[in-house]
Design a protein around this motif. Structure first.
Motif, PDB file in Angstrom:
ATOM      1  N   HIS A 311       0.765  -1.299  -0.016  1.00 40.63           N
ATOM      2  CA  HIS A 311       0.100  -0.096   0.097  1.00 40.63           C
ATOM      3  C   HIS A 311       0.701   1.368   0.080  1.00 40.63           C
ATOM      4  N   PHE A 312       2.024   1.208   0.367  1.00 38.23           N
ATOM      5  CA  PHE A 312       3.057   2.328   0.228  1.00 38.23           C
ATOM      6  C   PHE A 312       4.138   2.247  -0.870  1.00 38.23           C
ATOM      7  N   SER A 313       3.714   1.458  -1.880  1.00 40.78           N
ATOM      8  CA  SER A 313       4.715   1.081  -3.059  1.00 40.78           C
ATOM      9  C   SER A 313       5.123   2.200  -3.964  1.00 40.78           C
ATOM     10  N   PHE A 314       4.544   3.227  -3.543  1.00 38.88           N
ATOM     11  CA  PHE A 314       4.947   4.239  -4.427  1.00 38.88           C
ATOM     12  C   PHE A 314       5.958   5.146  -3.792  1.00 38.88           C
ATOM     13  N   VAL A 315       6.568   5.079  -2.634  1.00 40.63           N
ATOM     14  CA  VAL A 315       7.484   5.609  -1.879  1.00 40.63           C
ATOM     15  C   VAL A 315       8.755   5.240  -2.540  1.00 40.63           C
ATOM     16  N   ARG A 316       9.634   6.361  -2.802  1.00 45.25           N
ATOM     17  CA  ARG A 316      11.068   5.956  -3.082  1.00 45.25           C
ATOM     18  C   ARG A 316      11.803   6.440  -2.082  1.00 45.25           C
ATOM     19  N   GLY A 317      13.262   5.928  -2.029  1.00 42.47           N
ATOM     20  CA  GLY A 317      14.054   6.572  -0.856  1.00 42.47           C
ATOM     21  C   GLY A 317      15.093   5.405  -0.527  1.00 42.47           C
ATOM     22  N   LEU A 318      15.759   5.633   0.594  1.00 38.12           N
ATOM     23  CA  LEU A 318      16.589   4.514   0.700  1.00 38.12           C
ATOM     24  C   LEU A 318      16.718   4.580   2.361  1.00 38.12           C
TER      25      LEU A 318
END
Ligand code: ADP
Length: 618
Positions: A311-318
């Motif tokens: 459900h949060f698969s849109f988040v990018r980052g590290l």
């Protein structure tokens, strides 16, 4: 065993450089640490560095560090025994399949050099030792150790590159641009400078077409990880630029960044972004979710899917954690546990940030919602309600309670506007807001001064069914059975009316045998003559959605044709019951077809319907 490991486990040959640089950095860390308490080390912090030396003529690449070095025993122990670092990697081989990017995940250190080199020569002198040693190996056939005449403390690892093949151009690893890119990609945040001699062409001064080559020692890595910097030192522009460069998303600024450090069961720094637009492939199978994973500043995985729930698969980052090991030889189980802890905490922090945004910047949140809201609803549905607590307050819906037609409400807002005697959270489902609004069943609820949510996405009703209740209020489809709006008196009166009309209703039901389960009079209707409603679990809207899926099986809601006893057409029907049964049958059919149209359901036989209308008109 070594041979097998090199050729079966490794997938990305280029990571050998990351592994060797990480080892060099570790070795420098050790000597640097020593130097803090031991004056004899004699190297200032700024003098520690790692050097890359490509030699095109000799086809060699040398990685040099001025770290702690190795004694003969250490050489023997660390590089001599393949089992030392590689054995666990090997043991877990049976768990690997083609999709497991094992090297990308963990790395297996020094031996990765043999992916690109036919011979590796290590010249090293340990701190505090008088003798330097040279270790040499061609991989499978063992190794040799000798003394050599290296004078400075530290290690030089020389790789004699494999011959180029059609598939693999190993000589690429001698090219400046390639090395520069690899360092940027994997080792940008190594704390010590990684240097290389580079050459640039310059226009010779005073000339217009004569060039001269300028050679300089360049530092290839930026050394301080952005995410380890203090938030106060960074501007929004810094964050935005980092995002674009790092994730190659030039699709507009990210909507939000979340920069935090977590200390507790597991320690990590995180820098997360919510993009402002969904990538073109986001709603396709091709899209891969995941966060970049770093162990102490060294990238070990580009897209770690386990760190992000769907459900949060849109988040990018590290994520960068000191608690993760670069080395596969650590217990993998423990590894998993750490990752799970991080994932849980990442999920919570994304949720909190979204909740905060919803509260503080509604406009921006609605922008977010338009891009990714549907994903949250899928989340409620796919987890069978397990993510309800997490997600329910992040959901937005169109509603009759919104000032603007395309406005949104949260469930909490809906509940706060509920009338005191209101038992249910009402919703209508249809393709568009205006469609939901014009449903006959919606009219009645609105007339009672109650708010109706307009569910316009196909997933909506499924998600709402998973939620079942919100703040102790049950969700109720306006098109479903009893809406709880009628008084006991009204109900009794309606029952009496239905009993009186028993013959007529039965005749009509027979005409519609197999199409509707019941025909009955209802109080639901105001201006319309008829409507369709459903009994049971599957609503009419869900029937539509389910039948678009390629399961083959035709799914039908239990349909009920409801008649408005106050509508003039009802009198006509009563009259036809005694005067003209044939006409009654065709009127019944017509009313049913109208109800389908109002509901936005497909007409089974449009040609027949059209003929029926013409017959009436002539
Ligand atoms: P690891 O993942 O434990 O670093 P490696 O196979 O990469 O496994 O290396 C094994 C060991 O060899 C290291 O733990 C370290 O002790 C030693 N080593 C490797 N490279 C260097 C170096 N450049 N300087 C000093 N020691 C090194």
């Amino acid at each position: 065993m070594l041979d097998l490991m090199i050729h079966s486990i490794y997938t990305h040959k280029e990571i050998f450089l990351r592994e060797l640089i990480s080892n060099a950095s570790d070795a420098i860390d050790k000597l640097y640490f020593q130097s803090l308490t031991d004056e004899k080390v004699g190297i200032a912090k700024d003098d520690f560095c790692i050097e890359l030396k490509p030699d095109k003529e000799a086809r060699t690449l040398t990685i040099i560090d001025n770290g702690i070095g190795m004694t003969a025993e250490e050489l023997e122990q660390n590089l001599g025994v393949i089992a030392h670092s590689g054995s666990r990697a090997f043991k877990t081989e049976n768990q690997l399949d083609e999709n497991t990017d094992i090297i990308g995940q963990f790395g297996v250190g020094f031996y990765s050099a043999f992916m690109v080199a036919k011979r590796v020569t290590v010249r090293t002198k340990a701190y505090g030792s008088d003798t330097a040693y040279v270790w040499q190996s061609e991989g499978v056939d063992g190794y040799t150790i000798d003394t050599c005449d290296k004078t400075t403390v530290g290690t030089e690892i020389m790789l004699e590159l494999l011959d180029d093949t059609d598939d693999e151009k190993y000589s690429d690893f001698l090219e400046e641009y390639r090395l520069r890119n690899l360092v940027k990609k994997y080792s940008d945040y190594i704390r010590f400078p990684i240097r290389m001699e580079t050459s640039h062409e310059h226009l010779k001064e005073g000339t217009e077409d004569e060039y001269e080559t300028h050679v300089e020692i360049e530092t290839l890595n930026s050394q301080t990880p952005m995410w380890k910097k203090n938030k106060n030192e960074l501007t929004d522009e810094d964050y935005d630029k980092f995002y674009a460069d790092k994730f190659f998303d030039y699709n507009g600024k990210p909507l939000l960044h979340i920069h935090s450090r977590s200390e507790g069961a597991v320690t990590y720094n995180s820098l997360l972004y919510i993009p402002s637009k969904a990538p073109y492939d986001y709603y396709s199978k091709e899209y891969e979710k995941g966060l970049q994973l770093y162990a102490s500043g060294v990238m070990i995985m580009d897209k770690c899917a386990d760190l992000l729930p769907d459900h949060f698969s849109f988040v990018r980052g590290l994520i960068d954690s000191e608690d993760l090991s670069l080395n596969i030889s650590r217990e993998m189980l423990q590894h998993d546990r750490q990752l799970k802890l991080i994932a849980k905490s990442v999920e919570k922090s994304i949720k909190n940030e979204l909740a905060k945004l919803l509260k503080t910047d509604r406009k921006k949140y609605e922008e977010f919602w338009k891009a990714f809201g549907i994903q949250l609803k899928f989340g409620v549905y796919h987890t069978f309600g397990a993510s309800k607590e997490l997600l329910q307050d992040l959901l937005l819906f169109h509603s009759s309670g919104c000032d603007e037609a395309d406005g949104f409400t949260t469930l909490a807002e809906y509940v706060s506007r509920m009338r005191e005697d209101q038992k249910y959270i009402y919703y209508a489902a249809g393709e568009t807001v205006s469609r939901c609004k014009s449903l006959p069943a919606t009219e009645q609820v609105l007339d009672n001064g109650m708010e109706v949510l307009y569910l316009t996405e196909s997933v909506d009703e499924f998600a709402v069914q998973m939620l079942r209740v919100y703040a102790d209020k049950e969700f109720k489809n306006v098109s479903a059975g009893d809406l709880g709006l009628e008084s006991e008196e009204d109900k009794t009166a309606l029952e009496a009316k239905n009993a009186d009309a028993k013959d007529l209703l039965e005749t009509m039901q027979k005409t519609l045998e197999g199409k509707v389960k019941h025909v009955r009079l209802s109080n639901r209707l105001k201006s319309h003559a008829v409507c369709l409603s459903s009994e049971g679990e599957i609503s009419l809207e869900m029937e539509k959605v389910l039948n678009t899926m390629p399961t083959g099986e035709k799914i039908q809601a239990e349909r009920v044709l409801e008649l408005n006893a106050e509508h003039p057409i009802y009198e006509t029907l009563q009259r036809l019951q005694t005067e003209d049964q044939d006409k009654l049958a065709s009127y019944t059919e017509l009313l049913y077809q109208q109800a389908l149209l109002i509901e936005g359901m497909p007409i089974e036989d449009p040609v027949a319907l059209s003929k029926m209308i013409c017959d009436l008109m002539v």
